[in-house]
Structures are given as C-alpha cells and as structure tokens.
Design a protein around this motif. Structure first.
Motif, PDB file in Angstrom:
ATOM      1  N   LYS A 239      -5.099  -7.765 -23.909  1.00  0.00           N
ATOM      2  CA  LYS A 239      -4.658  -8.359 -22.658  1.00  0.00           C
ATOM      3  C   LYS A 239      -3.342  -7.696 -22.282  1.00  0.00           C
ATOM      4  CE  LYS A 239      -2.466 -12.667 -21.419  1.00  0.00           C
ATOM      5  NZ  LYS A 239      -2.272 -14.033 -21.912  1.00  0.00           N
ATOM      6  N   ALA A 240      -3.280  -7.129 -21.068  1.00  0.00           N
ATOM      7  CA  ALA A 240      -2.055  -6.461 -20.626  1.00  0.00           C
ATOM      8  C   ALA A 240      -1.267  -7.383 -19.713  1.00  0.00           C
ATOM      9  CB  ALA A 240      -2.400  -5.167 -19.904  1.00  0.00           C
ATOM     10  N   ASP A 241       0.040  -7.290 -19.817  1.00  0.00           N
ATOM     11  CA  ASP A 241       0.925  -8.084 -18.957  1.00  0.00           C
ATOM     12  C   ASP A 241       0.689  -7.676 -17.501  1.00  0.00           C
ATOM     13  OD1 ASP A 241       2.894  -9.480 -17.754  1.00  0.00           O
ATOM     14  OD2 ASP A 241       4.541  -8.677 -18.969  1.00  0.00           O
ATOM     15  N   ASP A 242       0.359  -8.665 -16.652  1.00  0.00           N
ATOM     16  CA  ASP A 242       0.086  -8.319 -15.249  1.00  0.00           C
ATOM     17  C   ASP A 242       1.287  -8.615 -14.351  1.00  0.00           C
ATOM     18  OD1 ASP A 242       0.056 -11.004 -15.304  1.00  0.00           O
ATOM     19  OD2 ASP A 242      -1.942 -11.273 -14.425  1.00  0.00           O
ATOM     20  N   VAL A 243       2.472  -8.568 -14.939  1.00  0.00           N
ATOM     21  CA  VAL A 243       3.690  -8.766 -14.153  1.00  0.00           C
ATOM     22  C   VAL A 243       3.740  -7.719 -13.034  1.00  0.00           C
ATOM     23  CG1 VAL A 243       5.071  -7.245 -15.610  1.00  0.00           C
ATOM     24  CG2 VAL A 243       6.199  -9.091 -14.365  1.00  0.00           C
ATOM     25  N   ASP A 244       4.347  -8.096 -11.910  1.00  0.00           N
ATOM     26  CA  ASP A 244       4.503  -7.172 -10.785  1.00  0.00           C
ATOM     27  C   ASP A 244       5.269  -5.927 -11.252  1.00  0.00           C
ATOM     28  OD1 ASP A 244       4.900  -5.885  -8.447  1.00  0.00           O
ATOM     29  OD2 ASP A 244       6.188  -7.418  -7.531  1.00  0.00           O
TER      30      ASP A 244
ATOM     31  N   GLY B 129       0.787  -1.231   0.000  1.00  0.00           N
ATOM     32  CA  GLY B 129       0.000   0.000   0.000  1.00  0.00           C
ATOM     33  C   GLY B 129       0.814   1.273   0.000  1.00  0.00           C
ATOM     34  N   ARG B 130       2.054   1.218  -0.535  1.00  0.00           N
ATOM     35  CA  ARG B 130       2.875   2.429  -0.526  1.00  0.00           C
ATOM     36  C   ARG B 130       2.690   3.269  -1.783  1.00  0.00           C
ATOM     37  NH1 ARG B 130       8.353  -0.623   0.742  1.00  0.00           N
ATOM     38  NH2 ARG B 130       7.350  -1.919  -0.832  1.00  0.00           N
ATOM     39  N   TRP B 131       2.178   2.662  -2.854  1.00  0.00           N
ATOM     40  CA  TRP B 131       1.845   3.454  -4.039  1.00  0.00           C
ATOM     41  C   TRP B 131       0.705   2.817  -4.805  1.00  0.00           C
ATOM     42  CZ3 TRP B 131       2.773   0.308  -8.213  1.00  0.00           C
ATOM     43  CH2 TRP B 131       3.819  -0.613  -8.123  1.00  0.00           C
ATOM     44  N   PHE B 132      -0.013   3.648  -5.556  1.00  0.00           N
ATOM     45  CA  PHE B 132      -1.188   3.221  -6.308  1.00  0.00           C
ATOM     46  C   PHE B 132      -1.164   3.847  -7.696  1.00  0.00           C
ATOM     47  CE2 PHE B 132      -2.036   3.266  -1.850  1.00  0.00           C
ATOM     48  CZ  PHE B 132      -2.765   2.108  -1.600  1.00  0.00           C
ATOM     49  N   ALA B 133      -1.544   3.065  -8.709  1.00  0.00           N
ATOM     50  CA  ALA B 133      -1.639   3.629 -10.053  1.00  0.00           C
ATOM     51  C   ALA B 133      -2.828   4.578 -10.110  1.00  0.00           C
ATOM     52  CB  ALA B 133      -1.801   2.509 -11.074  1.00  0.00           C
ATOM     53  N   ILE B 134      -2.692   5.660 -10.896  1.00  0.00           N
ATOM     54  CA  ILE B 134      -3.857   6.513 -11.141  1.00  0.00           C
ATOM     55  C   ILE B 134      -4.276   6.463 -12.615  1.00  0.00           C
ATOM     56  CG2 ILE B 134      -3.344   8.053  -9.209  1.00  0.00           C
ATOM     57  CD1 ILE B 134      -2.416  10.122 -11.308  1.00  0.00           C
ATOM     58  N   SER B 135      -3.368   5.996 -13.486  1.00  0.00           N
ATOM     59  CA  SER B 135      -3.762   5.763 -14.884  1.00  0.00           C
ATOM     60  C   SER B 135      -2.809   4.738 -15.485  1.00  0.00           C
ATOM     61  CB  SER B 135      -3.753   7.059 -15.692  1.00  0.00           C
ATOM     62  OG  SER B 135      -2.437   7.567 -15.776  1.00  0.00           O
ATOM     63  N   ARG B 136      -3.278   4.113 -16.574  1.00  0.00           N
ATOM     64  CA  ARG B 136      -2.482   3.053 -17.202  1.00  0.00           C
ATOM     65  C   ARG B 136      -2.153   3.466 -18.630  1.00  0.00           C
ATOM     66  NH1 ARG B 136      -5.172  -1.787 -18.420  1.00  0.00           N
ATOM     67  NH2 ARG B 136      -7.151  -0.665 -18.608  1.00  0.00           N
ATOM     68  N   ARG B 137      -0.936   3.109 -19.077  1.00  0.00           N
ATOM     69  CA  ARG B 137      -0.596   3.261 -20.483  1.00  0.00           C
ATOM     70  C   ARG B 137       0.039   1.963 -20.939  1.00  0.00           C
ATOM     71  NH1 ARG B 137       3.395   7.075 -18.647  1.00  0.00           N
ATOM     72  NH2 ARG B 137       1.763   8.575 -18.256  1.00  0.00           N
ATOM     73  N   VAL B 138      -0.157   1.598 -22.196  1.00  0.00           N
ATOM     74  CA  VAL B 138       0.476   0.383 -22.699  1.00  0.00           C
ATOM     75  C   VAL B 138       1.401   0.752 -23.839  1.00  0.00           C
ATOM     76  CG1 VAL B 138      -1.354  -1.179 -21.986  1.00  0.00           C
ATOM     77  CG2 VAL B 138      -1.437  -0.131 -24.247  1.00  0.00           C
ATOM     78  N   ARG B 139       2.497   0.000 -23.932  1.00  0.00           N
ATOM     79  CA  ARG B 139       3.519   0.243 -24.950  1.00  0.00           C
ATOM     80  C   ARG B 139       3.385  -0.849 -26.003  1.00  0.00           C
ATOM     81  NH1 ARG B 139       7.005   3.990 -25.193  1.00  0.00           N
ATOM     82  NH2 ARG B 139       9.012   3.808 -26.236  1.00  0.00           N
ATOM     83  N   GLY B 140       2.725  -0.511 -27.086  1.00  0.00           N
ATOM     84  CA  GLY B 140       2.463  -1.504 -28.128  1.00  0.00           C
ATOM     85  C   GLY B 140       3.236  -1.207 -29.394  1.00  0.00           C
ATOM     86  N   ILE B 141       2.772  -1.825 -30.478  1.00  0.00           N
ATOM     87  CA  ILE B 141       3.452  -1.644 -31.765  1.00  0.00           C
ATOM     88  C   ILE B 141       2.629  -0.695 -32.625  1.00  0.00           C
ATOM     89  CG2 ILE B 141       4.178  -2.806 -33.887  1.00  0.00           C
ATOM     90  CD1 ILE B 141       4.636  -5.335 -32.178  1.00  0.00           C
ATOM     91  N   VAL B 142       3.272   0.350 -33.136  1.00  0.00           N
ATOM     92  CA  VAL B 142       2.610   1.226 -34.102  1.00  0.00           C
ATOM     93  C   VAL B 142       3.073   0.770 -35.478  1.00  0.00           C
ATOM     94  CG1 VAL B 142       4.443   2.976 -33.911  1.00  0.00           C
ATOM     95  CG2 VAL B 142       2.230   3.596 -34.872  1.00  0.00           C
TER      96      VAL B 142
ATOM     97  N   VAL C 122       0.442  -7.292 -23.695  1.00  0.00           N
ATOM     98  CA  VAL C 122       1.166  -6.079 -24.036  1.00  0.00           C
ATOM     99  C   VAL C 122       1.720  -5.425 -22.759  1.00  0.00           C
ATOM    100  CG1 VAL C 122      -0.971  -4.714 -24.048  1.00  0.00           C
ATOM    101  CG2 VAL C 122       1.031  -3.880 -25.290  1.00  0.00           C
ATOM    102  N   HIS C 123       2.922  -4.824 -22.882  1.00  0.00           N
ATOM    103  CA  HIS C 123       3.573  -4.208 -21.710  1.00  0.00           C
ATOM    104  C   HIS C 123       2.781  -3.002 -21.215  1.00  0.00           C
ATOM    105  CE1 HIS C 123       6.484  -2.383 -19.059  1.00  0.00           C
ATOM    106  NE2 HIS C 123       6.541  -1.295 -19.811  1.00  0.00           N
ATOM    107  N   GLN C 124       2.608  -2.973 -19.915  1.00  0.00           N
ATOM    108  CA  GLN C 124       1.783  -1.933 -19.303  1.00  0.00           C
ATOM    109  C   GLN C 124       2.591  -1.178 -18.253  1.00  0.00           C
ATOM    110  OE1 GLN C 124      -2.583  -2.362 -17.838  1.00  0.00           O
ATOM    111  NE2 GLN C 124      -1.323  -3.522 -16.442  1.00  0.00           N
ATOM    112  N   ASN C 125       2.420   0.136 -18.223  1.00  0.00           N
ATOM    113  CA  ASN C 125       3.066   0.931 -17.181  1.00  0.00           C
ATOM    114  C   ASN C 125       2.018   1.879 -16.605  1.00  0.00           C
ATOM    115  OD1 ASN C 125       5.020   2.076 -15.487  1.00  0.00           O
ATOM    116  ND2 ASN C 125       6.554   2.136 -17.101  1.00  0.00           N
ATOM    117  N   ILE C 126       2.382   2.630 -15.607  1.00  0.00           N
ATOM    118  CA  ILE C 126       1.388   3.463 -14.924  1.00  0.00           C
ATOM    119  C   ILE C 126       1.921   4.871 -14.656  1.00  0.00           C
ATOM    120  CG2 ILE C 126       0.312   1.533 -13.711  1.00  0.00           C
ATOM    121  CD1 ILE C 126       2.009   2.564 -11.216  1.00  0.00           C
TER     122      ILE C 126
END
Lengths: 345, 538
Positions: A319-324, A128-141, A258-262
């Motif tokens: 489907k986004a990668d749910d890796v830690d 509980g030390r940090w929380f995402a407020i939005s998600r972005r994914v890095r895909g292929i253009v 797909v790789h996901q970041n926040i």
C-alpha cells in the motif's frame, strides 16, 4: 548471363528481412527530420529515457531533443526564458520540482481525458499541469541474514532504541529523502517527523552515505542491518547478483503506506508545440511505453493496465501513501530545515 | 663548479610593458565573461533572504565555514609539501628510472577529483567489498581507516591536486635550481640545509602560486566533497538552492567564497613581491645529487605510493567497472571528440585572455585589480557561475528575439566557451604572469637599441620567451576544461555530450559501471597534455 544478386551476396531470407527493416528505419529517420522536433528539458538522465524516446521517434517520426540538467536548474532556465523558451515539456525525477515549476506558472494546463483516465488522481496535478510517468517507492532495505521481516514495521520504528548503531541512511541532501520527510510532515505533523528524524540520526551505524547503491551495499556487507532506499536500486543490485543477502520491506502498511514519489512531466506554458507535447505525454502513459519504462528503469508503471517488471513483482505488493504529491515540493524547505535541526547531515 | 654564484641571486626590476592604458582594452574584453558572471553573483544581494540566512547561521554556516577553511588550508599545505618535495626529488636527485618517475608523478592531474573520491569510496569505504570482508572475518571494519572524514578529504584533495604544485616547482627548479643548490653546497652546507637556504627561497612564487591554485580548487570543489560527505560552503550552496528553493541566498553564500579567494590573492601578491629571482636561468646539465642504492629504493617507494593512490588504484577500479559494462565505442568516440573540441578552444581562449589580463596587470594598478577580480571565478562552484551566465545570456536572447533575431545563445558551444573562460581564466593569468615575471628589461632595451619597434619586440623577442609558460598554461587549462562539469552541462547545445557529461549521466543514477569507460577515457585525454608538459624542457 544474369547474375543472381541474392546468390552473389549470399543473402538468405532472414538477411533480406533485416535489410527491409533497416530501410524502413531509414525512412522513418527521414520522416523524423520532416516533422518539428519536440524539446524536453529533462532531469531524467539520458540513458534512463533516451531508449524510450527513440522508440517514440521510430513510431511517430517525431524527433525529440533532450536538454539534461538538474531539476532546479531547468526550472530556473524555464523561468528566465519566459515566452522565448524552446522547451515543450519538463521532465523531472521528483514531484517537488514539478510542483515548483507549476507554482511559478511555468507549466500549462493540459485538458486530456486520456491522461486523466490513465494516471491515478494522486499521481497528477489537480489542475492538469503535470502527470506522473512512473512511480518509485522509498522503503526499507534489510539484511536477510540478520533481520526477520517480523522485526520491521514502520519508518518510525527505525528510530527506536533497539536500532541503535544498526541503521544506514543516504545523505539528507538528496531530494528523495527530502520528499520523504516533507510528506511525513504533511501526514504526521512537524513534531512527529522531527522526533523520528532525531531517532534515525541517533541510530546511524555510519555517517550518511553518498547514494542509495552504497547504502544498500552497506546493508549487504554487514555495516548495518537496515536502510531507507528507493526500491529500484535494490532491484538493480539483485538483478546483477540474485544471491545478495538483502530484501525490501514495505513499512507503514497499517498506517499511511510506504512513501511514493514519481518521475513526471508537464507541458511548458510557452511550448511552441503544445499538441505534440500532449501527444508524447499520452503516448508515454499508454500501455506499451509504460511496460517498456518499467523494464528499462525498474520502476512501477502509473498505468494500471501496464505490466510491471517481473523482478519488481517479486518484491511483493504494497500500500503506497496517497498523500498529495504537491506536498513534496510545498514542504521541502521545511523538511530540509527540520533535517538540519535534527542533525541528519 | 657552480654555474651561478650565490651572490648573483638578487632582486632585479622586472620587465613592464609600456603603453599601459592601451593594454586595458583587451584586458577588459578578456575579463568580461568573468566580470559578467561575478556581477550576477553580486546582484543576488538585491534580494535579501533573512529567514534562510538565520537558519544557515544557526545550524550550518559556522561549521561549514570552518570545514571549508581547514580543508582548503590542509589540502594546499599537503599538496605543497608533496608537490615540492617530489619535484625536488626528480629534478635535483639522480636515481635509476628518474625520468620515468618524473612522468608518472604528473598522472593524477588527469583524474577528476570526484571520480577519484568515488573510486576510493567504492573500493575501501562503507559499502565496499573490502569492508564487507573485514566484517565477515574479523567481526568489525572499524579498524579500517575511512576517507569520509575531514583529514580523509584533505588527503584526497591533496592527491588530486598536488600535481599543480609539482609542475610549477619543477619548471622553476629546471631553470637553475641545480645551480642554486650547487652554489649553496659549495659554501659547505649539507644537502638538506643547502636546499632549505639556497633553493627554497627561489621556489616561493611557484610554491605559493601552486598552493593558491589547490586552495581555490578546494573552495570550489563540490563533487568530491559531497561524495565524501564533508559539508563545505560549496555543498551548502547546493543545499540552499536545491533543498530550500532559495537561489538568491545560495548565490550570496557563494559570494563568501569570493571573499576568501580575494584574501588568498592578496597573500599571493604580497609573497610574489618579496620573491627573489634567480638570475642566469641556466639549466643544470645533470641533477647534482646522486642517490645510493637504498636511497633510490626509498625514492621509488615514495613515488609509487603517491602515484598508486592518486591514479593507479582508482584507474584499476575504473577499468574493472568498465570491463563489466557494455561499452558503446561509437558514442564514446563522439564524446571524446566533443571534449577535445570544447576544451581545446576554451583552453586557447583562456591563455589568450590570461596573457591580456596579465599584461594589463603589469602595466597599471587598474590592470592589476582587473586581473585579480577576473581570476576569482576559479574559487566559485561552477554551478553558481554558470547560472549567473545563463541568466545573462537568456536575457540577451530575449532582447535579440525582440529585435527579430532568434538564436540559441544560452545553449551553444559559444556559451560553454564563455563559461569555461569565466571559470578558469585564472589558469591563464597565472601562466602568463609567471612567464612575464621571468622577462628581463635589459633584453628589451637591447632590442630597442638595435632599432626594433614595439611590435617587432613583442613578436620576435617577448612572445618566443613567453612560449613555454603559455604552453604550460594551455595544457593545464585543457585538462581543467575537459574535467569540468556544471558549466558544460548547463550551457551546452543539444546533444553535445562531453566525457564529463557522460560520466555524470551515469553516476548521478549510481551506475558507476557505465561511467567507468568515459571516466577512463577522460583520464587518457588528460594524460596526453600532462605528458606533453613534461617533454617541454624549459
């Protein structure tokens, strides 16, 4: 003789309504000065977050001050200031720097059932030390004129010989690429990740580019046939010119996703106003703010109840990668060294 | 015809201040911010990081070091050629519109190098409509030159910075250059040979001083080179800190730049010691060489190409972007005022500190060392200097807080001024030193013999004589501070958005349309002092 002020000023009802709203705003502004301001150390740039915070101020009367700088600078500042810091919250545009701040003991544990209910488990710190407020994914253009979506499959496929001289990438100095490779190492192991990066570097049509916008434009302009970018850059370009001949593809759908970041926030360990900080966090993960954030920055909300911007909806589901996400920070130095070795500048 | 006979050009003992020891006190104060920041840089060596260094050494360092040296040497050499020849053109040659050309040539100084780089990239390089057009119509864009190469970066940094050389050489030429040329020509030399033998030796301090400035700028440059994808030591500093979470190693890396800067400074001193000083200093009334019709056209083509590449075309690119974006005039006005306040006060401090340091530098050996070391901040990427200063100020904050005093020292206008002083004091020492070099002991002795005390001599004799040089330094420092980003960003108080900060806020998200209006305004703000520099006839 009475003077009808409404008539003299030729105000109609609409004008009166606007006047009232103005006065209400003014009162809210006064109230804002009454409450203790919240201080946010923000790696999110002012234009991307200020409109939302202004709305928070208008609704709650709490003023929010922003100190904007690069993520690593803010982490160093928090560490140096210790218990003397004025920061109530840390806001970054990648999970890696939140992980780093948490690792260095700079963030407080927030025990909030509300946040736990709103933010999916893989988008927040387990403690509980940090929380995402939005998600972005890095895909292929990809260039719609030259590439059939059927010819695309995975990140690793872009490393194959049939992509020789057809790939555009942003510089490996960028944290989004570093996070992508860090999670790749976590998922597939170092050898697999390195082989892929070597293949990418060998397939480049041009030396790595300065930003995602240039990368997407290079694909659109025929410089190369595909690139790896965050989807909101493409969304922005498409919003300005819907006819631009590029589209997003979500790779690894049969694999990890797909790789996901926040973009995410944590409460500073020595926050002067931890309750206020937590209230802002809860507000920002609530449906209205989440919907607004998606519209403002063309990113995906973390709260499943919120509405995604229609432009992004048009990009399709994935489907986004749910890796830690802690891996993005933990393995970042490893990823950087790997990219240096493999020749991705 | 000649105003000064060639034989009058000889070495003369330069003026030196008396009371050497007393002068060290203000100098130490003036150099304190820089020494503090540099000290923090050296303190990083206390935390060795062998693993990071091994990785850097194996994969990145040799290439980055070589690129950095080539870039600095190439950019400063090209800037020296451009700056000196253009200055000679507008001062020594007469042609139609000469005064206009003289003013136009100073414009590129107002354009921040990374804005210049991005405007060029977005207009002509990979991802630009031009290349897309070339690919669509000729099948390839490979025949178009790319700026994203080492030669491209050299050209770009030379364009962004040649005006420093231009201004220094021009000032030098105005004080007697025409007379020197006349003297050499009167001995039967052709104009070119007369310039090479009669004028060039007298220009050496200005040329070397300007060249050194450009080299230092190139060492510390981060924005432009990272946009161009040239991995210099500065870029490596960021990569080591941000990418590998290794701030101490990154700081140590920045220390390497100090070494290069120190070597440069020594070369500069050696060259200054050998310089000849033109005596008399009478400005030529009119430029001695009158260009014919064809030569005038060629001169104008040269001026137009340089100004178009370094200012005109990128400014048009910005204007097109600004036109396409919503511009919030009120916020822009606020940013303009903030920039003027930040840069104005900082520039004043820089010139005063520069004078104190340069005086001490002429008075004693210790003073000269102090002057050299304080000036090194100019060669270090701003972010490293800023973080060192931030640590120091935060430590002071904590100590004060322990004593019951709560002030936001590390996020204050004061901190920004301190940081800018540490970073750019070199501009002030350079200007003051060139002013002091032109002072003649004979004047002071004459004043003394007439009964003027030391204060009186300083106030009514030396200060007025120094004023042109100091004013020039003030304006240069103002332009530098207005363009500066990392120090301002890290140390500024809440809500103090300068124009550079506004540009950064937009560009780091790739939103160049939103960045264009503040970037243009920044150019305009730099324009005013740049043009003022020209009006000053010394």
């Amino acid at each position: 003789m009475r003077i009808n002020i409404i008539k003299v000023l030729s105000l109609d009802l609409d004008d009166m309504r606007r006047l009232l709203i103005c006065m209400a705003g003014l009162l809210a502004g006064l109230a804002a000065h009454a409450a203790e301001p919240l201080v946010v150390y923000s790696a999110q740039k002012e234009p991307s977050i200020r409109p939302l915070l202004d709305r928070y101020t208008a609704e709650t009367g709490v003023e929010v001050q922003l100190l904007v700088d690069q993520g690593p600078v803010l982490v160093e500042r928090l560490a140096a200031e210790g218990e003397n810091t004025r920061a109530d919250l840390l806001l970054t545009v990648d999970a890696g720097n939140l992980w780093l701040a948490a690792e260095r003991g700079l963030l407080a544990t927030v025990d909030s059932p509300t946040l736990v209910a709103r933010v999916p488990a893989n988008l927040r710190d387990a403690q509980g030390r940090w929380f995402a407020i939005s998600r972005r994914v890095r895909g292929i253009v990809y260039a719609t004129a030259r590439v059939q979506p059927a010819a695309l499959s995975t990140y690793a496929a872009l490393a194959g010989p049939d992509w020789k001289g057809r790939l555009c990438l942003r510089t490996s100095k960028n944290v989004y690429n570093q996070s992508l490779i860090a999670t790749r190492i976590a998922r597939m192991g170092e050898a697999d990740a390195e082989a892929m990066v070597r293949g990418w570097a060998a397939n480049l049509a041009a030396a790595p580019l300065a930003d995602d916008t240039l990368t997407a434009q290079a694909v659109a302009g025929g410089e190369c046939d595909a690139g790896v970018v965050n989807m909101y850059y493409v969304a922005r370009l498409k919003r300005a010119d819907p006819a631009l001949p590029i589209a997003m593809f979500w790779p690894d759908q049969d694999g990890a996703g797909v790789h996901q970041n926040i973009a995410g926030m944590g409460v500073a360990r020595h926050a002067k106003n931890p309750d206020g900080a937590r209230a802002l966090l809860e507000w920002i993960t609530d449906v209205p703010a989440q919907t607004e954030l998606s519209r403002l920055n063309l990113e995906y909300p973390v709260n499943a109840q919120a509405t995604t911007d229609p432009l992004l909806v048009g990009f399709g589901t994935f489907k986004a990668d749910d890796v830690d996400l802690a891996e993005t920070g933990r393995r970042q130095p490893e990823a950087v060294r790997l990219m240096d070795r493999a020749g991705w500048r | 015809m000649s105003a000064v006979a060639a034989g009058d050009v000889h070495r003369e003992r330069a003026w030196r201040p008396s009371r050497a020891r007393w002068l060290l006190v203000p100098a130490v104060l003036a150099g304190a911010p820089a020494l503090l920041a540099l000290g923090a840089l050296l303190a990083a060596w206390a935390e060795p990081d062998a693993a990071t260094w091994a990785h850097l050494g194996e994969h990145l360092l040799p290439g980055a070091a070589l690129r950095t040296l080539l870039l600095a040497a190439g950019a400063s050499a090209l800037a020296m050629v451009l700056g000196a020849s253009l200055a000679a053109l507008v001062v020594l040659c007469d042609f139609r519109g000469r005064r206009v050309a003289e003013a136009l040539l100073v414009l590129p100084i107002a354009m921040p190098a990374y804005v210049l780089a991005y405007a060029w990239l977005a207009s002509f390089d990979v991802g630009s409509p031009l290349r897309a057009w070339a690919i669509a119509h000729t099948g390839s864009a490979a025949w178009l030159p790319s700026l994203r190469t080492l030669p491209g970066a050299i050209v770009l940094l030379a364009l962004a910075n040649y005006a420093y050389v231009y201004l220094l050489v021009r000032a030098r030429l105005l004080s007697g250059g025409g007379a020197l040329l006349d003297a050499a020509r009167s001995q039967g030399l052709a104009p070119a040979a007369a310039f090479a033998r009669g004028v060039l030796p007298a220009l050496r301090p200005a040329l070397v001083g300007g060249g050194a400035l450009v080299a230092l700028e190139s060492l510390a440059e981060f924005g432009a080179v990272s946009v161009l994808g040239i991995d210099t030591l500065s870029v490596l500093v960021y990569r080591t800190w941000y990418g590998m979470h290794a701030l101490p190693a990154a700081t140590q890396l920045a220390g390497l730049l100090l070494l290069v800067a120190l070597l440069l400074r020594m070369a500069e001193r050696a060259s200054a010691a050998r310089a000849t000083l033109p005596r008399g200093g009478r400005a030529a009334v009119a430029p001695p060489i009158v260009l014919g019709r064809r030569a005038s056209v060629l001169a104008w083509i040269a001026v137009a190409v340089v100004v178009a590449l370094g200012f005109g075309l990128p400014a048009l690119r910005l204007a097109a972007w600004a036109f396409a974006a919503d511009v919030d005039l009120a916020r822009l006005g606020h940013a303009l005022a903030a920039t003027a306040a930040v840069a104005g006060v900082a520039a004043l401090a820089i010139v005063c500190a520069g004078l104190a340091l340069a005086l001490a530098g002429r008075a004693s050996r210790a003073g000269a060392r102090l002057e050299d070391i304080a000036g090194l901040g100019y060669a270090v990427p701003g972010v490293v200097l800023a973080v060192g200063l931030m640590f120091a100020l935060v430590a002071a904050e904590r100590a004060l807080h322990g004593a019951g005093i709560a002030i936001a020292l590390s996020t204050s206008a004061f901190a920004v001024w301190l940081g800018l002083l540490a970073r750019f004091v070199r501009v002030g020492t350079g200007a003051a030193a060139s002013g002091l070099a032109a002072l003649r002991p004979a004047l002071g002795e004459a004043a003394r013999s007439l009964g003027a005390g030391p204060w009186r001599r300083a106030w009514s004799l030396h200060l007025p004589l120094l004023r042109p040089a100091l004013a020039g330094g003030l304006l240069l420092a103002f332009v530098e501070c207005a363009k500066e980003l990392p120090v301002t960003l890290m140390l500024r108080p809440f809500g103090l958005d300068t124009l550079a900060v506004r540009v950064y806020n937009a560009t780091s998200e790739g939103l160049w349309q939103q960045a264009a209006a503040p970037a243009l305004l920044l150019c305009a703000l730099g324009l005013w002092p740049a043009l003022a520099l020209l009006r000053r006839r010394d």
